[in-house]
Write a protein that holds these residues in place. Structure first.
Motif, PDB file in Angstrom:
ATOM      1  N   ASP A   1       0.869  -0.751  -0.446  1.00 45.10           N
ATOM      2  CA  ASP A   1       0.213  -0.088  -0.272  1.00 45.10           C
ATOM      3  C   ASP A   1       0.881   1.114   0.591  1.00 45.10           C
ATOM      4  OD1 ASP A   1      -2.232  -1.115  -0.167  1.00 45.10           O
ATOM      5  OD2 ASP A   1      -2.044  -1.787   2.273  1.00 45.10           O
ATOM      6  N   LEU A   2       1.668   1.343   1.130  1.00 46.74           N
ATOM      7  CA  LEU A   2       2.832   2.510   1.092  1.00 46.74           C
ATOM      8  C   LEU A   2       3.983   3.119  -0.399  1.00 46.74           C
ATOM      9  CD1 LEU A   2       4.330   2.183   4.843  1.00 46.74           C
ATOM     10  CD2 LEU A   2       2.005   3.543   3.632  1.00 46.74           C
ATOM     11  N   ILE A   3       3.861   1.575  -1.208  1.00 47.15           N
ATOM     12  CA  ILE A   3       4.867   1.658  -2.339  1.00 47.15           C
ATOM     13  C   ILE A   3       3.357   2.383  -2.986  1.00 47.15           C
ATOM     14  CG2 ILE A   3       5.756   1.121  -3.982  1.00 47.15           C
ATOM     15  CD1 ILE A   3       6.919  -0.818  -1.877  1.00 47.15           C
ATOM     16  N   ALA A   4       2.433   1.865  -3.342  1.00 49.28           N
ATOM     17  CA  ALA A   4       1.564   2.190  -4.173  1.00 49.28           C
ATOM     18  C   ALA A   4       1.080   3.876  -4.186  1.00 49.28           C
ATOM     19  CB  ALA A   4      -0.222   1.650  -4.139  1.00 49.28           C
ATOM     20  N   LEU A   5       0.906   4.517  -2.514  1.00 42.51           N
ATOM     21  CA  LEU A   5       0.667   5.818  -2.321  1.00 42.51           C
ATOM     22  C   LEU A   5       2.264   6.760  -2.682  1.00 42.51           C
ATOM     23  CD1 LEU A   5      -0.037   5.731   1.836  1.00 42.51           C
ATOM     24  CD2 LEU A   5      -1.204   6.593  -0.492  1.00 42.51           C
ATOM     25  N   GLY A   6       3.742   5.833  -2.425  1.00 44.59           N
ATOM     26  CA  GLY A   6       4.153   6.668  -2.508  1.00 44.59           C
ATOM     27  C   GLY A   6       4.437   6.855  -4.404  1.00 44.59           C
ATOM     28  N   ILE A   7       4.276   5.514  -5.029  1.00 46.38           N
ATOM     29  CA  ILE A   7       4.538   5.772  -6.447  1.00 46.38           C
ATOM     30  C   ILE A   7       3.620   6.974  -6.945  1.00 46.38           C
ATOM     31  CG2 ILE A   7       4.004   4.578  -8.591  1.00 46.38           C
ATOM     32  CD1 ILE A   7       5.625   2.426  -7.220  1.00 46.38           C
ATOM     33  N   GLY A   8       2.196   6.917  -6.582  1.00 47.35           N
ATOM     34  CA  GLY A   8       1.047   7.648  -6.783  1.00 47.35           C
ATOM     35  C   GLY A   8       1.379   8.797  -6.732  1.00 47.35           C
TER      36      GLY A   8
ATOM     37  N   ALA B   1      -0.408  22.030  -4.523  1.00 49.16           N
ATOM     38  CA  ALA B   1       0.281  20.580  -5.665  1.00 49.16           C
ATOM     39  C   ALA B   1      -1.095  20.140  -6.193  1.00 49.16           C
ATOM     40  CB  ALA B   1       0.824  19.650  -5.010  1.00 49.16           C
ATOM     41  N   VAL B   2      -1.992  19.812  -4.626  1.00 47.83           N
ATOM     42  CA  VAL B   2      -3.237  19.311  -5.841  1.00 47.83           C
ATOM     43  C   VAL B   2      -4.045  19.563  -6.228  1.00 47.83           C
ATOM     44  CG1 VAL B   2      -5.458  17.494  -5.128  1.00 47.83           C
ATOM     45  CG2 VAL B   2      -3.244  17.401  -3.551  1.00 47.83           C
TER      46      VAL B   2
ATOM     47  N   ALA C   1      -2.018   9.419 -18.127  1.00 46.78           N
ATOM     48  CA  ALA C   1      -1.582  10.539 -17.182  1.00 46.78           C
ATOM     49  C   ALA C   1      -3.092  10.895 -16.761  1.00 46.78           C
ATOM     50  CB  ALA C   1      -0.911  11.778 -18.156  1.00 46.78           C
ATOM     51  N   LEU C   2      -4.000  10.370 -16.667  1.00 45.41           N
ATOM     52  CA  LEU C   2      -5.260  10.646 -15.975  1.00 45.41           C
ATOM     53  C   LEU C   2      -4.981   9.797 -14.709  1.00 45.41           C
ATOM     54  CD1 LEU C   2      -7.687  11.206 -18.929  1.00 45.41           C
ATOM     55  CD2 LEU C   2      -7.124  12.920 -17.337  1.00 45.41           C
ATOM     56  N   ALA C   3      -4.482   8.492 -15.247  1.00 48.11           N
ATOM     57  CA  ALA C   3      -4.233   7.631 -13.887  1.00 48.11           C
ATOM     58  C   ALA C   3      -2.880   8.018 -12.630  1.00 48.11           C
ATOM     59  CB  ALA C   3      -4.174   6.212 -14.241  1.00 48.11           C
ATOM     60  N   GLY C   4      -1.910   8.916 -13.972  1.00 46.52           N
ATOM     61  CA  GLY C   4      -1.229   8.968 -12.635  1.00 46.52           C
ATOM     62  C   GLY C   4      -0.847  10.528 -11.585  1.00 46.52           C
ATOM     63  N   MET C   5      -2.282  11.238 -12.595  1.00 42.00           N
ATOM     64  CA  MET C   5      -2.177  13.089 -11.837  1.00 42.00           C
ATOM     65  C   MET C   5      -4.044  12.057 -10.444  1.00 42.00           C
ATOM     66  SD  MET C   5      -3.159  15.929 -14.808  1.00 42.00           S
ATOM     67  CE  MET C   5      -3.702  14.730 -15.929  1.00 42.00           C
ATOM     68  N   PHE C   6      -4.827  11.183 -10.676  1.00 41.37           N
ATOM     69  CA  PHE C   6      -5.076  10.940  -9.927  1.00 41.37           C
ATOM     70  C   PHE C   6      -4.921  10.334  -8.503  1.00 41.37           C
ATOM     71  CE2 PHE C   6      -8.683   7.828  -7.732  1.00 41.37           C
ATOM     72  CZ  PHE C   6      -9.527   9.021  -7.994  1.00 41.37           C
ATOM     73  N   THR C   7      -3.985   9.660  -8.815  1.00 45.57           N
ATOM     74  CA  THR C   7      -3.244   8.641  -8.134  1.00 45.57           C
ATOM     75  C   THR C   7      -2.197  10.030  -6.878  1.00 45.57           C
ATOM     76  OG1 THR C   7      -1.675   8.188  -9.541  1.00 45.57           O
ATOM     77  CG2 THR C   7      -3.354   6.057  -8.653  1.00 45.57           C
ATOM     78  N   MET C   8      -1.634  10.499  -7.622  1.00 50.54           N
ATOM     79  CA  MET C   8      -1.461  11.641  -7.168  1.00 50.54           C
ATOM     80  C   MET C   8      -1.674  12.495  -5.880  1.00 50.54           C
ATOM     81  SD  MET C   8      -0.758  15.215  -7.037  1.00 50.54           S
ATOM     82  CE  MET C   8       0.789  16.169  -6.580  1.00 50.54           C
ATOM     83  N   MET C   9      -3.058  12.772  -6.993  1.00 52.27           N
ATOM     84  CA  MET C   9      -4.309  13.376  -5.622  1.00 52.27           C
ATOM     85  C   MET C   9      -4.890  12.754  -4.268  1.00 52.27           C
ATOM     86  SD  MET C   9      -6.399  15.889  -8.441  1.00 52.27           S
ATOM     87  CE  MET C   9      -7.244  14.213  -9.809  1.00 52.27           C
ATOM     88  N   VAL C  10      -4.880  11.109  -4.613  1.00 47.94           N
ATOM     89  CA  VAL C  10      -5.349  10.380  -3.563  1.00 47.94           C
ATOM     90  C   VAL C  10      -4.102  10.375  -2.902  1.00 47.94           C
ATOM     91  CG1 VAL C  10      -5.227   7.945  -3.515  1.00 47.94           C
ATOM     92  CG2 VAL C  10      -6.432   9.029  -5.129  1.00 47.94           C
ATOM     93  N   THR C  11      -3.043  10.341  -3.044  1.00 43.78           N
ATOM     94  CA  THR C  11      -1.871  10.395  -1.934  1.00 43.78           C
ATOM     95  C   THR C  11      -1.931  11.746  -0.985  1.00 43.78           C
ATOM     96  OG1 THR C  11      -0.721   8.703  -3.258  1.00 43.78           O
ATOM     97  CG2 THR C  11       0.550   9.815  -1.305  1.00 43.78           C
ATOM     98  N   MET C  12      -1.702  12.630  -2.114  1.00 42.95           N
ATOM     99  CA  MET C  12      -1.724  14.354  -0.871  1.00 42.95           C
ATOM    100  C   MET C  12      -2.689  14.893  -0.601  1.00 42.95           C
ATOM    101  SD  MET C  12       1.472  15.634  -2.018  1.00 42.95           S
ATOM    102  CE  MET C  12       2.774  15.614  -3.265  1.00 42.95           C
ATOM    103  N   ILE C  13      -3.991  14.353  -1.234  1.00 38.67           N
ATOM    104  CA  ILE C  13      -5.063  14.429  -0.639  1.00 38.67           C
ATOM    105  C   ILE C  13      -4.882  14.004   1.041  1.00 38.67           C
ATOM    106  CG2 ILE C  13      -7.697  14.491  -0.375  1.00 38.67           C
ATOM    107  CD1 ILE C  13      -7.488  15.174  -2.950  1.00 38.67           C
TER     108      ILE C  13
END
Length: 458
Positions: free
Chosen positions: A31-38, A119-120, A310-322
């Motif tokens: 989970d943490l690596i998925a959060l980080g990569i996200g 960032a988000v 790119a959409l998936a990348g931005m989505f996971t980035m927002m999940v981690t940062m929120i």
């Protein structure tokens, strides 16, 4: 207690370590690596390798990514030691509070609030732009009035897609971490699958001649490229925000932080190798170098798939940062530097902090033009990195902290080098960025002395 003693007062360690017992420990290393990569692998992987190769490093962009990763790993190891020694909510804010004192913790926390939320909000507007482009390929269009920040003179009133995606992520996170992590892992798999697809397809079209000359800008180009792509790795620090919700944090957190950096480095380097092998680096100074390269090798259908990545990348980035920003605001409220309402836990989740953060980001992404403010993300991150790096020294000397987990090798040289590099990068930021950040911190000091200084736990 004197004024200065109150400013640098440190929280009771035992109380702090036990303060987050209401949060559910459900997260694993995966989970943490998925959060980080996200957080780390976003749209940058489809843009930076091309533009930096064309303007700064040439094919040696691969070495620039490796050098940046080595430098980033110094800060990552410092984060890993703190996370192992102090598995508490709040990440760098909590670490600074414990080893330096209250005022320093507040400064770090205030910097991180700005970093995460800006960032988000910025990425939510990029997500909206990509989404409009993506559905445009199917002949669908969104009315102009709801496609941009509030600007009646130019016919836009709200960026509705940006608002909706932020609210959906907030709703998902409010349903619990197990559901959220399942969705996040799925999106990370989609993103990684698309990146790997590009690498595998592109590998068949590589022309080694495109890698010559390998160092067109000399070694200076590698250094300049590394300082540019350094910011592509930011986000691994968000992993440490999950500390109180992690199973076996002393082992899991260092693995998550360092594992994120390793996977991210491999992916960035592979994309850079393939991209500069497909197309001569001099042609890659375009807004979408990966899509451009795919068109050059007559694979236009893959460009649409890249947009999906790119959409998936931005989505996971927002999940981690929120997620991370909500835990940060929760931790500051828990310590009463912000109203205790933010530190309330409901159904094993800090819902008050989560929805406050979500709504503020939704308003910023939907209504506020952010172009001039995005550079503040970098200064907020570097301030946190600098404090965490040099903070390893007082952490090791703390009488009550006995860390049996991960420790930074090469102590105290590595933490000091990491700290100095953070200062060097901060010195490269524009005067405009420094002025805006000083305004933000001045506002933060007003908030601190008006509320936090008087209400903080004794």
């Amino acid at each position: 207690m004197s004024f200065w003693q109150r400013l640098v007062a440190k929280p009771d360690l035992d109380q702090t370590l036990n303060a987050d017992h209401q949060l559910a420990r459900t997260l694993t290393t995966r989970d943490l690596i998925a959060l980080g990569i996200g957080a780390v692998i976003g749209t940058g992987i489809f843009i930076l390798p091309g533009t930096v190769a064309a303007t700064t490093s040439g094919p040696a962009i691969t070495l620039a990514f490796i050098l940046a990763a080595v430098v980033c790993s110094l800060a990552a190891m410092c984060y890993a030691e703190f996370a192992s020694a102090l598995p508490v909510a709040g990440s760098a804010y909590a670490y600074g509070n414990i080893v330096f004192g209250q005022i320093f913790g507040w400064i770090i926390g205030w910097a991180l609030i700005l970093e995460y939320m800006l960032a988000v909000a910025a990425v939510s507007t990029s997500f909206a732009a990509y989404f409009q482009s993506f559905i445009g390929g199917f002949g669908l269009h969104i009315p102009k009035a709801i496609t941009g920040a509030f600007d009646p003179a130019h016919g836009t009133y709200i960026n509705l897609v940006a608002v909706i995606v932020v609210l959906l992520i907030g709703l998902m996170l409010s349903r619990g971490m197990q559901t959220s992590m399942a969705v996040n892992r799925a999106m990370v798999v989609v993103k990684l699958g698309i990146i790997i697809l590009f690498v595998l397809v592109g590998a068949f079209y590589i022309k080694p001649a495109n890698w010559h000359p390998y160092l067109p800008f000399g070694t200076k180009g590698i250094l300049a490229g590394a300082s540019t792509v350094f910011f592509a790795y930011l986000g691994f620090d968000a992993v440490s925000a999950s500390a109180p919700e992690v199973k076996k944090p002393q082992k899991t957190l260092p693995r998550g932080i360092i594992g994120t950096l390793i996977v991210a480095t491999i992916l960035y380097v592979l994309v850079a190798i393939v991209l500069t092998g497909i197309v001569k680096y001099t042609r890659l100074d375009v807004a979408d170098p990966v899509s451009f390269a795919l068109n050059v090798i007559h694979q236009p259908k893959l460009s649409g798939i890249i947009a999906l990545g790119a959409l998936a990348g931005m989505f996971t980035m927002m999940v981690t940062m929120i997620y991370s920003s909500s835990r940060l605001v929760y931790a500051i409220g828990r310590d009463r530097l912000l109203p205790r309402w933010f530190g309330k836990v409901t159904h094993q989740l800090p819902l008050n902090a989560l929805w406050t953060v979500t709504l503020i980001i939704a308003v910023m992404g939907g209504l506020v033009p952010l172009t001039q403010l995005v550079n503040l993300v970098n200064i907020g991150t570097l301030i946190a990195f600098a404090f965490v790096s040099i903070g390893i020294i007082p952490l090791r000397k703390h009488e009550k902290i006995d860390n049996a987990g991960f420790k930074v090798p090469g102590y105290p040289v590595v933490p000091i080098i990491s700290f100095l590099f953070c200062l060097l990068l901060m010195s490269q930021l524009s005067a405009e960025t420094w002025i805006m950040s000083l305004i933000w911190f001045a506002f933060g000091m007003v908030v601190y002395f008006a509320y936090g200084f008087r209400h903080a736990k004794p």
